[in-house]
Design a protein around this motif. Structure first.
Motif, PDB file in Angstrom:
ATOM      1  N   GLY A 152       0.795  -1.231   0.000  1.00 31.99           N
ATOM      2  CA  GLY A 152       0.000   0.000   0.000  1.00 31.99           C
ATOM      3  C   GLY A 152       0.821   1.272   0.000  1.00 31.99           C
ATOM      4  O   GLY A 152       0.353   2.318   0.432  1.00 31.99           O
ATOM      5  N   GLU A 153       2.057   1.165  -0.507  1.00 31.82           N
ATOM      6  CA  GLU A 153       2.946   2.329  -0.464  1.00 31.82           C
ATOM      7  C   GLU A 153       3.607   2.544  -1.825  1.00 31.82           C
ATOM      8  O   GLU A 153       4.010   1.597  -2.484  1.00 31.82           O
ATOM      9  N   ILE A 154       3.698   3.804  -2.234  1.00 26.98           N
ATOM     10  CA  ILE A 154       4.490   4.143  -3.423  1.00 26.98           C
ATOM     11  C   ILE A 154       5.730   4.877  -2.947  1.00 26.98           C
ATOM     12  O   ILE A 154       5.634   5.896  -2.259  1.00 26.98           O
ATOM     13  N   VAL A 155       6.890   4.298  -3.240  1.00 29.39           N
ATOM     14  CA  VAL A 155       8.144   4.965  -2.915  1.00 29.39           C
ATOM     15  C   VAL A 155       8.733   5.487  -4.223  1.00 29.39           C
ATOM     16  O   VAL A 155       8.876   4.740  -5.192  1.00 29.39           O
ATOM     17  N   GLY A 156       9.026   6.771  -4.265  1.00 27.28           N
ATOM     18  CA  GLY A 156       9.545   7.381  -5.480  1.00 27.28           C
ATOM     19  C   GLY A 156      11.053   7.529  -5.410  1.00 27.28           C
ATOM     20  O   GLY A 156      11.604   7.798  -4.347  1.00 27.28           O
ATOM     21  N   ILE A 157      11.706   7.313  -6.550  1.00 26.43           N
ATOM     22  CA  ILE A 157      13.138   7.590  -6.620  1.00 26.43           C
ATOM     23  C   ILE A 157      13.347   8.766  -7.554  1.00 26.43           C
ATOM     24  O   ILE A 157      13.061   8.692  -8.751  1.00 26.43           O
ATOM     25  N   ALA A 158      13.836   9.857  -6.991  1.00 27.38           N
ATOM     26  CA  ALA A 158      14.108  11.043  -7.790  1.00 27.38           C
ATOM     27  C   ALA A 158      15.602  11.077  -8.063  1.00 27.38           C
ATOM     28  O   ALA A 158      16.397  10.526  -7.306  1.00 27.38           O
ATOM     29  N   GLY A 159      15.962  11.711  -9.152  1.00 29.20           N
ATOM     30  CA  GLY A 159      17.381  11.834  -9.463  1.00 29.20           C
ATOM     31  C   GLY A 159      17.557  12.255 -10.893  1.00 29.20           C
ATOM     32  O   GLY A 159      16.674  12.027 -11.724  1.00 29.20           O
ATOM     33  N   VAL A 160      18.676  12.891 -11.175  1.00 25.57           N
ATOM     34  CA  VAL A 160      18.996  13.238 -12.552  1.00 25.57           C
ATOM     35  C   VAL A 160      19.317  11.929 -13.270  1.00 25.57           C
ATOM     36  O   VAL A 160      19.971  11.053 -12.692  1.00 25.57           O
ATOM     37  N   ALA A 161      18.837  11.770 -14.497  1.00 26.84           N
ATOM     38  CA  ALA A 161      19.073  10.529 -15.246  1.00 26.84           C
ATOM     39  C   ALA A 161      20.557  10.172 -15.203  1.00 26.84           C
ATOM     40  O   ALA A 161      21.417  11.044 -15.279  1.00 26.84           O
ATOM     41  N   GLY A 162      20.835   8.869 -15.064  1.00 28.16           N
ATOM     42  CA  GLY A 162      22.229   8.438 -15.099  1.00 28.16           C
ATOM     43  C   GLY A 162      22.900   8.380 -13.745  1.00 28.16           C
ATOM     44  O   GLY A 162      24.117   8.262 -13.651  1.00 28.16           O
ATOM     45  N   ASN A 163      22.112   8.442 -12.669  1.00 27.14           N
ATOM     46  CA  ASN A 163      22.705   8.350 -11.339  1.00 27.14           C
ATOM     47  C   ASN A 163      22.482   6.988 -10.686  1.00 27.14           C
ATOM     48  O   ASN A 163      22.545   6.861  -9.465  1.00 27.14           O
ATOM     49  N   GLY A 164      22.191   5.973 -11.509  1.00 24.40           N
ATOM     50  CA  GLY A 164      22.091   4.610 -10.987  1.00 24.40           C
ATOM     51  C   GLY A 164      20.673   4.079 -10.889  1.00 24.40           C
ATOM     52  O   GLY A 164      20.459   2.924 -10.529  1.00 24.40           O
ATOM     53  N   GLN A 165      19.684   4.907 -11.265  1.00 20.81           N
ATOM     54  CA  GLN A 165      18.288   4.469 -11.118  1.00 20.81           C
ATOM     55  C   GLN A 165      17.980   3.249 -11.983  1.00 20.81           C
ATOM     56  O   GLN A 165      17.355   2.295 -11.520  1.00 20.81           O
TER      57      GLN A 165
END
Ligand SMILES: Nc1ncnc2c1ncn2[C@@H]1O[C@H](COP(=O)(O)OP(=O)(O)OP(=O)(O)O)[C@@H](O)[C@H]1O
Ligand SMILES: [Mg+2]
Length: 509
Positions: free
Chosen positions: A283-296
């Protein structure tokens, strides 16, 4: 008044009764930035491909600077001063930037390619328009944002007076978008004409002079940007008002569904992901923010089992999957919307029915007495096409002919329909029109409210902020911030995304 570009009553149909463009008119003035907007499948890319000489219209008239033109190939369009930067770039990876730019229009010396002259020419164009590139860099070593600049330089080298850009910002970081717009303004000041396709209203408002809106292959509006508004343009595109705010979770999060522990993924030179730990609960959405190319991307691929780890563990729904295959992980309860919808996400020559069955084909209801049921596959495909509003001639149509946004909807629909406990969603709305962003966001929040756990990786900060309960920021392979979304602002996230450095106003977009 003579228009720089005048397209009159352009019609283009495809086999299967698809009318991509139905008597479309487009008039573009010299020296303006003209936005072309419309929902996925509205006919934007096909219309511009016609102007660039890639497709021949069934009927209609094209005039450039008042002169009627009939293009039999892209070379004819280039001769008439039309250059197009496509969504997928057409460069040779093993050649250097300058060689790519001059390809087939090479400066020569004693009958041979004059590389020094090519390098000098590219450097001159780059300097004049603020298109930062190294003319001697090998294309395979150059990041995507720079490749786009190479394509623009290539068009300018061929003396394009009209430059068409098809969703150029979809692959750019906010900083790169900002500098692209600077380039477009410089080109405009130089008297060049720009046609820009984008789904992002903020970009249209920021950079365009006029807007043409298409809907289902027809003209619905021609507007002066300064006299219009995002809400008005949205209504023309969709026929309704769109609300991108999303409801907060109905329930408190439950037990962890994804547990990532001290995960390290090797990269070129240094680790792509370095000692990362976090969990995502029911029941949780965890977002990963970051400039493209930082390991996402590497992080998502490692969780899916597509990339080897050098350290760490991954648990999915309580099952240790660290050393398991992709299939075992899928069985443990993971679904995946990959960033690369063409390569990883879909099989272009296969039908929508077959594409939508992937990842479902080893389970009921598609599997019946150990055999795949064609009837059930078709039923499954038809239901998802309807639910997600995919614009497609039939469920038997090959997905390779779909517009960019419609292909994205196929991938999203298929993965959500798995109803797994865990979903990894990478750029789920990239290239998707605003009305469909609203419905994909609604599907994601329903998934969450039904107890699903979502790891959301997105370059759109507004998307991360409106959907996530918790936001992690990645920088150079590490998680540098972990905060509840109630505490997140664009400015704060931007600061973390730049690796804790203070962001100056000039750097902010
Ligand atoms: N080669 C093809 N064969 C059959 N149909 C096609 C082909 N190319 C495009 N189409 C159809 O033409 C219509 C218009 O497509 P187009 O790519 O112009 O849409 P678009 O407005 O650019 O959408 P998006 O925002 O998703 O990129 C779509 O319904 C698409 O499926
Ligand atoms: Mg398109």
């Amino acid at each position: 008044m003579v228009h720089e570009v005048e397209m009159r009553a352009i019609t283009k149909t495809f086999p299967g009764g698809i009318i991509a463009d139905d008597r479309v008119d487009l008039t573009v003035n010299k020296g303006e930035i003209h936005a072309l907007m419309g929902e996925n499948g509205a006919g934007k890319s096909i219309l511009m491909s016609i102007l660039a000489g890639v497709y021949k219209p069934d009927s209609g008239v094209i005039k450039v600077s008042g002169k009627e033109r009939k293009f039999s190939s892209p070379l004819d369009a280039i001769d008439a001063g039309i250059g197009m930067v496509f969504q997928s770039f057409k460069l040779f990876p093993s050649l250097i930037v300058a060689e790519n730019v001059v390809f087939r229009a090479e400066p020569t010396k004693h009958g041979l390619l004059d590389t020094e002259a090519a390098v000098a020419k590219v450097a001159e164009i780059a300097k004049r328009y603020g298109l930062h590139v190294d003319p001697r860099a090998k294309v395979s070593d150059v990041p995507v944002g720079v490749l786009q600049r190479v394509e623009i330089i290539k068009a300018l080298y061929r003396n394009a007076q009209v430059l068409i850009l098809d969703e150029p910002t979809a692959v750019l970081t906010p900083q790169e978008t900002k500098s692209l717009f600077e380039v477009l303004r410089t080109l405009k000041a130089d008297g060049r004409t720009i046609i820009l396709i984008t789904h992002k209203l903020s970009e249209v408002m920021a950079v365009s002079d006029r807007v043409t809106v298409l809907r289902d292959g027809r003209n619905v509006a021609e507007l002066i940007t300064a006299e219009s508004s995002p809400a008005e343009i949205t209504r023309h595109m969709t026929g309704r008002d769109v609300d991108l705010t999303t409801p907060s979770p109905k329930n408190a999060p439950g037990k962890p569904v994804l547990e990532v522990n001290e995960l390290t993924v090797p990269g070129l030179g240094k680790n792509a992901v370095n000692n990362v730990s976090f969990s995502v609960r029911e029941g949780e959405i965890v977002g990963i923010a970051g400039v493209a190319g930082n390991g996402q991307v590497e992080l998502a691929e490692a969780i899916m089992g597509m990339r080897p780890l050098s350290n760490g563990a991954v648990k999915i729904a309580g099952v240790d999957c660290t050393n398991q295959t992709i299939a075992t992980r899928r069985d443990a309860g993971i679904a995946y919307i990959p960033e690369d919808r063409h390569g990883v996400g879909s099989a272009g020559t296969a039908s929508a029915t077959d594409n939508l069955a992937l990842s479902h084909h080893r389970r009921t209801p598609l599997l019946q007495n150990g055999l795949l049921s064609r009837a059930r596959m078709v039923e499954h495909a038809q239901r998802l096409i309807k639910q997600f509003g995919v614009k497609i001639a039939s469920h038997e149509t090959a997905v390779g002919t779909l517009s960019g946004g419609n292909l994205q909807k196929i991938v999203v629909a298929r993965e959500l329909a798995n109803h797994t406990p865990l979903l990894i969603a990478e750029q789920p709305t990239r290239g998707v029109d605003i009305g469909s962003i609203e419905s994909i966001h609604r599907e994601l929040t329903e998934y969450r409210d039904n107890g699903g756990a979502i790891l959301l990786i997105s370059a759109e900060l507004s998307e991360i902020m409106s959907l996530s309960s918790r936001i992690l920021v990645m920088f150079e392979g590490e998680i540098v911030a972990d905060l509840p979304s109630t505490e997140a602002t664009e400015a704060l996230l931007g600061m973390h995304m730049a690796g804790h450095k203070t962001v100056t106003d000039a750097e902010r977009v």
